[in-house]
Design an enzyme around this catalytic site. Structure first.
Site, short mmCIF file in Angstrom:
data_model
loop_
_atom_site.label_atom_id
_atom_site.label_comp_id
_atom_site.label_asym_id
_atom_site.label_seq_id
_atom_site.Cartn_x
_atom_site.Cartn_y
_atom_site.Cartn_z
N LYS A 175 -14.08 50.56 -3.21
CA LYS A 175 -13.52 48.59 -3.19
C LYS A 175 -12.21 49.11 -2.09
O LYS A 175 -12.19 50.22 -2.55
CB LYS A 175 -13.13 47.60 -4.36
CG LYS A 175 -13.39 46.38 -4.03
CD LYS A 175 -15.24 46.03 -3.51
CE LYS A 175 -14.57 44.48 -4.33
NZ LYS A 175 -16.33 44.17 -3.85
N1 GLU Z 1 -18.33 41.74 -1.57
C1 GLU Z 1 -19.00 42.04 -2.48
C2 GLU Z 1 -19.66 42.58 -3.33
O1 GLU Z 1 -18.60 42.30 -3.96
C3 GLU Z 1 -19.57 42.42 -1.09
C4 GLU Z 1 -20.51 44.05 -0.82
C5 GLU Z 1 -21.01 44.85 0.39
O2 GLU Z 1 -21.76 44.10 0.97
O3 GLU Z 1 -20.44 46.05 0.48
O4 GLU Z 1 -20.34 42.62 -3.42
#
Ligand code: GLU
Length: 424
Positions: free
Chosen positions: A113
């Site tokens: 993240k």
């Molecule tokens: N931000 C989204 C999540 O928390 C998608 C992450 C992604 O597609 O890599 O799952």
């Protein structure tokens, strides 16, 4: 590391929450001690200063992070968040949840993240572009399509991904769409990605309603958060025939027992950025929204909104965790004793986003693109399989649905680490 000291680097309410969830799951499946801390703690993190020129000629420096939680089963994968309350501990917790999510649904990714401490509503489009590019520029040594792949999250969108993809491509000297997912279609984005998280939430809700023998046409829905995920969840559930009786964002909340016109609300937000002054329902507070009687409550914004205080007062039949970490551990204990509420835990509920991100990455690597119908059919097949495996684990070990989902996700990461061994 002892259990009392969680981590000096990441210490925060939300990181402790993610760690306690891990500990509980590890205890429940008797995960060997030797593998626990290796599986739990993030592999590495980057913290960067992001200077950008403001439109008025001054320079301002923002702080940004990327946490790569696990790289044991493939590149790490996860969104990038622009929000004023971002902390390193929060990003680490979100990265950890990405690991369990990817593992649970069977993607060849670890979790990651990113976050920047900034209120994107206070940036002009030019400033947002400079910040997005600078973030990618600083992260170039740590990202690649085979190391770590970013995506949109709270406060970021397709345009931000386009600038990041352009910055990276300029750096390597050729087009590299697989460096981020959630891109515009014209740059190698996938059909269905923008609505994937919300569609996935709605699809799962529909299947759980079927299990409960509640016709979707009789279901009422309250959605907290009207960003990409919340609005697409509401739109997809409305399409299935459910009545959306309440929506909210950080500026306002509205209740309309007759049903809110979701398309109208989406158009309103497109022009006004936020729901403030929307006229599709009676104004209420966000707290009131969470406690409305409804069939489905979908928190689709930030972490820790369902607490020990409001958990006893929820009046939904299904709690669909469209956001990451919306339920505190204290609230979860309350919900475990409230058998009338079916929880669809975040790592399962909102996994549609990263599943279609995986499809996007595959399409980019293969230069071969799928139709929207193909994408959605494959998405639903992955969700069906994950839901079935969670149900099986729940029944076999008499776990709550959250514990079943987390143990499955954690188990696979731990097993992969064990099989690879400890180097050197
Ligand atoms: N931000 C989204 C999540 O928390 C998608 C992450 C992604 O597609 O890599 O799952």
């Amino acid at each position: 590391m002892s259990k009392a000291i969680v981590s000096k680097l990441y210490d925060s309410d939300v990181f402790r929450m993610a760690c306690r969830q891990f500990d509980k799951a590890a205890d429940a499946i008797n995960l060997p001690e030797a593998i626990r801390d290796r599986t739990k703690y993030p592999r590495r993190c980057m913290a960067v200063a992001l200077p950008i020129r403001r439109d008025n000629g001054t320079t301002v420096v923002f702080e940004g992070y990327r946490v790569q939680h696990s790289l044991s089963t493939g590149p790490s994968k996860g969104g990038l968040r622009f929000h004023q309350d971002v902390t390193l501990g929060e990003v680490a917790a979100l990265a950890m949840w990405m690991s369990w999510k990817c593992s649970l649904v069977g993607l060849p990714f670890g979790g990651a993240k990113g976050g920047v401490i900034v209120d994107p509503f206070n940036l002009s489009p030019g400033e947002l572009e400079r910040l997005s590019r600078r973030y990618m520029q600083e992260m170039v040594p740590f990202l690649s399509p085979h190391v770590d792949i970013a995506a949109p999250d709270l406060g970021t969108n397709e345009q931000v991904m386009a600038w990041m993809m352009d910055t990276y491509s300029n750096h390597v000297g050729h087009v590299e769409p697989a460096i981020v997912t959630g891109k515009p279609l014209v740059l190698g984005g996938s059909e269905g990605r923008r609505e994937a998280t919300g569609r996935g939430v709605a699809y799962l809700v529909k299947t759980y309603l079927d299990d409960l023998k509640i016709p979707v046409g009789q279901a009422t829905v309250a959605v907290q958060g009207f960003g990409n995920v919340g609005s697409e969840t509401a739109a997809a559930l409305a399409e299935y025939g459910a009545r959306i009786i309440a929506i909210s964002d950080h500026t306002a909340a509205f209740h309309n027992p007759q049903g809110i016109d979701v398309k109208k609300a989406q158009q309103y937000v497109q022009f006004n950025r936020v729901l403030h002054d929307f006229d599709g329902g009676e104004p209420i507070t966000n707290e009131q929204l969470l406690e409305l009687p409804c069939t489905v409550l979908a928190p689709a914004a930030i972490e820790r909104v369902i607490t020990e205080v409001n958990a006893p007062r929820l009046r939904c039949r299904i709690l669909a965790e469209a956001a990451n970490g919306p339920t505190t551990n204290g609230a979860d204990r309350v919900l475990e004793s409230r058998e009338e509420i079916e929880v669809i835990p975040d790592v399962l509920c909102n996994s549609g986003g990263v599943i279609v991100s995986y499809f996007e990455w595959l399409q980019n690597l293969q230069h071969y693109y799928w139709t929207r119908d193909e994408v959605l059919a494959k998405l639903y097949a992955v969700l069906d399989k994950a839901k079935a495996s969670v149900g099986y684990q729940q029944r076999k070990l008499k776990f709550s649905r959250r514990l079943a989902a987390l143990t499955l996700g954690i188990q696979r990461v731990a097993e992969a680490k064990q099989k690879r061994g400890l180097f050197p």
